[in-house]
Design a protein around this motif. Sequence first.
Motif, mmCIF file in Angstrom:
data_model
loop_
_atom_site.group_PDB
_atom_site.id
_atom_site.type_symbol
_atom_site.label_atom_id
_atom_site.label_comp_id
_atom_site.label_asym_id
_atom_site.label_seq_id
_atom_site.Cartn_x
_atom_site.Cartn_y
_atom_site.Cartn_z
ATOM 1 N N PRO A 27 0.814 -1.225 0.000
ATOM 2 C CA PRO A 27 0.000 0.000 0.000
ATOM 3 C C PRO A 27 0.848 1.276 0.000
ATOM 4 C CG PRO A 27 -0.574 -1.407 1.877
ATOM 5 C CD PRO A 27 0.533 -2.070 1.157
ATOM 6 N N ILE A 28 1.988 1.229 0.666
ATOM 7 C CA ILE A 28 2.901 2.389 0.643
ATOM 8 C C ILE A 28 3.378 2.613 -0.778
ATOM 9 C CG2 ILE A 28 5.139 3.252 1.449
ATOM 10 C CD1 ILE A 28 4.654 1.521 4.017
ATOM 11 N N ALA A 29 3.795 1.540 -1.434
ATOM 12 C CA ALA A 29 4.272 1.638 -2.812
ATOM 13 C C ALA A 29 3.162 2.091 -3.758
ATOM 14 C CB ALA A 29 4.828 0.291 -3.259
ATOM 15 N N ALA A 30 1.945 1.620 -3.531
ATOM 16 C CA ALA A 30 0.828 2.029 -4.393
ATOM 17 C C ALA A 30 0.617 3.539 -4.329
ATOM 18 C CB ALA A 30 -0.450 1.284 -3.991
ATOM 19 N N ALA A 31 0.748 4.105 -3.142
ATOM 20 C CA ALA A 31 0.618 5.562 -3.000
ATOM 21 C C ALA A 31 1.770 6.276 -3.703
ATOM 22 C CB ALA A 31 0.577 5.943 -1.520
ATOM 23 N N ILE A 32 2.979 5.750 -3.571
ATOM 24 C CA ILE A 32 4.150 6.374 -4.204
ATOM 25 C C ILE A 32 4.041 6.327 -5.725
ATOM 26 C CG2 ILE A 32 6.655 6.154 -4.531
ATOM 27 C CD1 ILE A 32 6.779 5.124 -1.614
ATOM 28 N N CYS A 73 1.237 -7.348 -8.451
ATOM 29 C CA CYS A 73 2.704 -7.321 -8.517
ATOM 30 C C CYS A 73 3.246 -8.497 -9.326
ATOM 31 C CB CYS A 73 3.312 -7.343 -7.118
ATOM 32 S SG CYS A 73 3.095 -5.800 -6.220
ATOM 33 N N ALA A 74 2.532 -9.595 -9.329
ATOM 34 C CA ALA A 74 2.980 -10.778 -10.060
ATOM 35 C C ALA A 74 2.701 -10.695 -11.555
ATOM 36 C CB ALA A 74 2.314 -12.021 -9.480
ATOM 37 N N LEU A 81 4.711 -1.181 -9.705
ATOM 38 C CA LEU A 81 4.288 -1.491 -8.337
ATOM 39 C C LEU A 81 5.185 -2.565 -7.725
ATOM 40 C CD1 LEU A 81 2.335 -1.034 -6.008
ATOM 41 C CD2 LEU A 81 0.855 -2.789 -7.023
ATOM 42 N N ARG A 82 5.535 -3.580 -8.496
ATOM 43 C CA ARG A 82 6.395 -4.659 -7.997
ATOM 44 C C ARG A 82 7.761 -4.129 -7.562
ATOM 45 N NH1 ARG A 82 5.839 -7.973 -12.017
ATOM 46 N NH2 ARG A 82 7.468 -7.088 -13.308
ATOM 47 N N SER A 83 8.386 -3.309 -8.394
ATOM 48 C CA SER A 83 9.729 -2.818 -8.080
ATOM 49 C C SER A 83 9.721 -1.850 -6.900
ATOM 50 C CB SER A 83 10.363 -2.165 -9.310
ATOM 51 O OG SER A 83 9.631 -1.024 -9.723
ATOM 52 N N VAL A 84 8.746 -0.953 -6.859
ATOM 53 C CA VAL A 84 8.668 -0.015 -5.733
ATOM 54 C C VAL A 84 8.306 -0.765 -4.451
ATOM 55 C CG1 VAL A 84 7.495 2.022 -4.797
ATOM 56 C CG2 VAL A 84 8.158 1.977 -7.202
ATOM 57 N N SER A 85 7.395 -1.732 -4.535
ATOM 58 C CA SER A 85 7.027 -2.524 -3.354
ATOM 59 C C SER A 85 8.226 -3.298 -2.822
ATOM 60 C CB SER A 85 5.904 -3.504 -3.695
ATOM 61 O OG SER A 85 4.721 -2.820 -4.025
ATOM 62 N N ALA A 86 8.995 -3.890 -3.702
ATOM 63 C CA ALA A 86 10.182 -4.638 -3.277
ATOM 64 C C ALA A 86 11.210 -3.709 -2.637
ATOM 65 C CB ALA A 86 10.794 -5.381 -4.458
ATOM 66 N N ALA A 87 11.388 -2.513 -3.206
ATOM 67 C CA ALA A 87 12.327 -1.549 -2.621
ATOM 68 C C ALA A 87 11.848 -1.098 -1.245
ATOM 69 C CB ALA A 87 12.489 -0.348 -3.553
#
Length: 144
Positions: A27-32, A73-74, A81-87
């Motif tokens: 959810p943090i990454a989704a906002a970013i 993300c998959a 979203l996948r890359s920002v979420s992983a970071a």
Amino acid sequence: MTYQSVMESPRFPSPTRQRVVALAAIPIAAAITRLSAEHLRRCLEQLRRGARPATYQEALACRDAVVSVSLRCASREGCLLRSVSAAVACRLQGRWPTWSVGVQTRSPFGAHAWIEVDGHMVNELIPDDSMSRLFSVPPIERRR
């Protein structure tokens, strides 16, 4: 017309702790990712402060965890979203990989976002040299 989407699956089941971190990071990454490109880069530059560089295995574990808990993300189209979420998941554990965005240098044209460690993409299905980087947010090297 039918639509086919390639879904990625993690190599191994993620430990519960990693999945919890991933569930917090998404959810943090989704906002970013809703920010403009410049604001997204600035936000990630702020997030990386105080984190140590991630190892390949740490970044891979975070990426696998994110893919294991989120269909979005998959998906093949979920690279941002996948890359920002992983970071973000790495950052929640005190680490930071290099986050990058770029375009394919080979046909067909396409944009892509990924994380990498020591110049190697983390578990991407494309060769490291097939992308031309537009910008990246590497870890801050600590002075000794």
